[in-house]
Scaffold this motif. Sequence first.
Motif, mmCIF file in Angstrom:
data_model
loop_
_atom_site.group_PDB
_atom_site.id
_atom_site.type_symbol
_atom_site.label_atom_id
_atom_site.label_comp_id
_atom_site.label_asym_id
_atom_site.label_seq_id
_atom_site.Cartn_x
_atom_site.Cartn_y
_atom_site.Cartn_z
ATOM 1 N N THR A 70 -16.615 13.264 20.849
ATOM 2 C CA THR A 70 -15.930 12.132 21.468
ATOM 3 C C THR A 70 -16.907 10.961 21.450
ATOM 4 O O THR A 70 -18.069 11.114 21.042
ATOM 5 N N LYS A 71 -16.483 9.826 21.930
ATOM 6 C CA LYS A 71 -17.390 8.684 22.024
ATOM 7 C C LYS A 71 -18.602 9.039 22.876
ATOM 8 O O LYS A 71 -19.736 8.790 22.474
ATOM 9 N N ALA A 72 -18.350 9.647 24.016
ATOM 10 C CA ALA A 72 -19.450 9.969 24.939
ATOM 11 C C ALA A 72 -20.441 10.947 24.308
ATOM 12 O O ALA A 72 -21.658 10.736 24.387
ATOM 13 N N SER A 73 -19.956 12.008 23.677
ATOM 14 C CA SER A 73 -20.876 13.002 23.107
ATOM 15 C C SER A 73 -21.580 12.465 21.859
ATOM 16 O O SER A 73 -22.751 12.780 21.622
ATOM 17 N N PHE A 74 -20.900 11.638 21.076
ATOM 18 C CA PHE A 74 -21.512 11.022 19.903
ATOM 19 C C PHE A 74 -22.700 10.147 20.321
ATOM 20 O O PHE A 74 -23.804 10.279 19.793
ATOM 21 N N ILE A 75 -22.481 9.288 21.295
ATOM 22 C CA ILE A 75 -23.544 8.398 21.765
ATOM 23 C C ILE A 75 -24.656 9.191 22.438
ATOM 24 O O ILE A 75 -25.843 8.960 22.187
ATOM 25 N N SER A 76 -24.298 10.153 23.257
ATOM 26 C CA SER A 76 -25.283 10.973 23.954
ATOM 27 C C SER A 76 -26.192 11.722 22.975
ATOM 28 O O SER A 76 -27.412 11.756 23.148
ATOM 29 N N ASP A 77 -25.599 12.325 21.939
ATOM 30 C CA ASP A 77 -26.401 13.073 20.963
ATOM 31 C C ASP A 77 -27.377 12.168 20.215
ATOM 32 O O ASP A 77 -28.504 12.576 19.919
ATOM 33 N N LEU A 78 -26.963 10.944 19.909
ATOM 34 C CA LEU A 78 -27.881 10.009 19.256
ATOM 35 C C LEU A 78 -28.985 9.558 20.202
ATOM 36 O O LEU A 78 -30.154 9.481 19.823
ATOM 37 N N MET A 79 -28.625 9.280 21.444
ATOM 38 C CA MET A 79 -29.613 8.805 22.416
ATOM 39 C C MET A 79 -30.609 9.896 22.786
ATOM 40 O O MET A 79 -31.782 9.615 23.022
ATOM 41 N N ASP A 80 -30.151 11.151 22.845
ATOM 42 C CA ASP A 80 -31.014 12.278 23.233
ATOM 43 C C ASP A 80 -31.800 12.875 22.075
ATOM 44 O O ASP A 80 -32.613 13.776 22.289
ATOM 45 N N GLY A 81 -31.549 12.429 20.843
ATOM 46 C CA GLY A 81 -32.257 12.960 19.685
ATOM 47 C C GLY A 81 -31.680 14.259 19.139
ATOM 48 O O GLY A 81 -32.250 14.835 18.214
ATOM 49 N N LYS A 82 -30.582 14.731 19.695
ATOM 50 C CA LYS A 82 -29.940 15.926 19.124
ATOM 51 C C LYS A 82 -29.459 15.612 17.713
ATOM 52 O O LYS A 82 -29.467 16.469 16.838
ATOM 53 N N SER A 83 -29.014 14.383 17.522
ATOM 54 C CA SER A 83 -28.650 13.861 16.211
ATOM 55 C C SER A 83 -29.579 12.678 15.968
ATOM 56 O O SER A 83 -29.451 11.649 16.621
ATOM 57 N N ASP A 84 -30.534 12.853 15.056
ATOM 58 C CA ASP A 84 -31.561 11.840 14.850
ATOM 59 C C ASP A 84 -31.654 11.510 13.366
ATOM 60 O O ASP A 84 -32.064 12.349 12.563
ATOM 61 N N PHE A 85 -31.249 10.296 13.009
ATOM 62 C CA PHE A 85 -31.319 9.851 11.626
ATOM 63 C C PHE A 85 -32.595 9.044 11.419
ATOM 64 O O PHE A 85 -32.809 8.035 12.082
ATOM 65 N N VAL A 86 -33.449 9.500 10.504
ATOM 66 C CA VAL A 86 -34.665 8.777 10.146
ATOM 67 C C VAL A 86 -34.299 7.611 9.230
ATOM 68 O O VAL A 86 -34.807 6.509 9.369
ATOM 69 N N ASN A 87 -33.404 7.874 8.287
ATOM 70 C CA ASN A 87 -32.865 6.830 7.420
ATOM 71 C C ASN A 87 -31.482 7.262 6.960
ATOM 72 O O ASN A 87 -31.156 8.449 6.998
ATOM 73 N N ILE A 88 -30.668 6.302 6.569
ATOM 74 C CA ILE A 88 -29.326 6.562 6.057
ATOM 75 C C ILE A 88 -29.083 5.627 4.881
ATOM 76 O O ILE A 88 -29.301 4.417 4.995
ATOM 77 N N THR A 89 -28.634 6.204 3.782
ATOM 78 C CA THR A 89 -28.236 5.421 2.622
ATOM 79 C C THR A 89 -26.743 5.639 2.391
ATOM 80 O O THR A 89 -26.279 6.784 2.372
ATOM 81 N N ILE A 90 -26.009 4.554 2.237
ATOM 82 C CA ILE A 90 -24.576 4.608 1.982
ATOM 83 C C ILE A 90 -24.339 4.187 0.535
ATOM 84 O O ILE A 90 -24.832 3.139 0.101
ATOM 85 N N THR A 91 -23.582 4.997 -0.212
ATOM 86 C CA THR A 91 -23.218 4.653 -1.584
ATOM 87 C C THR A 91 -21.730 4.903 -1.791
ATOM 88 O O THR A 91 -21.076 5.552 -0.970
ATOM 89 N N GLU A 92 -21.227 4.385 -2.896
ATOM 90 C CA GLU A 92 -19.840 4.622 -3.316
ATOM 91 C C GLU A 92 -18.823 4.232 -2.242
ATOM 92 O O GLU A 92 -17.812 4.897 -2.069
ATOM 93 N N GLN A 93 -19.100 3.159 -1.522
ATOM 94 C CA GLN A 93 -18.204 2.773 -0.426
ATOM 95 C C GLN A 93 -16.958 2.064 -0.949
ATOM 96 O O GLN A 93 -17.038 1.157 -1.766
ATOM 97 N N ILE A 94 -15.822 2.513 -0.436
ATOM 98 C CA ILE A 94 -14.522 1.913 -0.753
ATOM 99 C C ILE A 94 -13.847 1.596 0.575
ATOM 100 O O ILE A 94 -13.784 2.451 1.467
ATOM 101 N N ILE A 95 -13.337 0.368 0.698
ATOM 102 C CA ILE A 95 -12.669 -0.066 1.928
ATOM 103 C C ILE A 95 -11.252 -0.487 1.576
ATOM 104 O O ILE A 95 -11.043 -1.282 0.663
ATOM 105 N N ASN A 96 -10.290 0.038 2.321
ATOM 106 C CA ASN A 96 -8.885 -0.336 2.151
ATOM 107 C C ASN A 96 -8.336 -0.735 3.518
ATOM 108 O O ASN A 96 -8.285 0.101 4.421
#
Length: 148
Positions: A70-96
């Motif tokens: 959920t929004k709360a658990s997504f934000i909590s996991d990022l803030m607590d380091g349970k989900s920790d991204f050192v870097n992120i690369t986005i490729t092949e993006q398509i927007i409709n």
Amino acid sequence: MLKKLILIAAATAAFAGCTTLRAKDPTAEPAVAAAAEKLRVAMIDPTPAALNALVADDLSYGHSGGKVDTKASFISDLMDGKSDFVNITITEQIINVIDNVAIVRHTLTADTNDSGKPGKVSIKILGVWQKQGDNWKLLARQAVRPPQ
């Protein structure tokens, strides 16, 4: 002849009522792309304010392993380091963009440090963004691992 004119008028009215020509908003795709980029940056260096501004209250965030946040658990996991991204690369993006909803597909490649454990991830993402007021917010997201 009158019947023919009435039939033509009725057909024209019915056709006009069934089709709506909409001018595409030329600012929508760049605005969605900008919001997606802000989310990428916020996932690397998270703050509650940045994440709250980009994520809808009704968020459904599906991970490639099956967990759904959920929004709360997504934000909590990022803030607590349970989900920790050192870097992120986005490729092949398509927007409709369709009205006030945008479908965003891309490949996400990242180095992670979830709960202190280094890792790498390469996943396909489907994001659904919704324009809420003047802002685009992530409403739903689903990640899948590409076939091996």
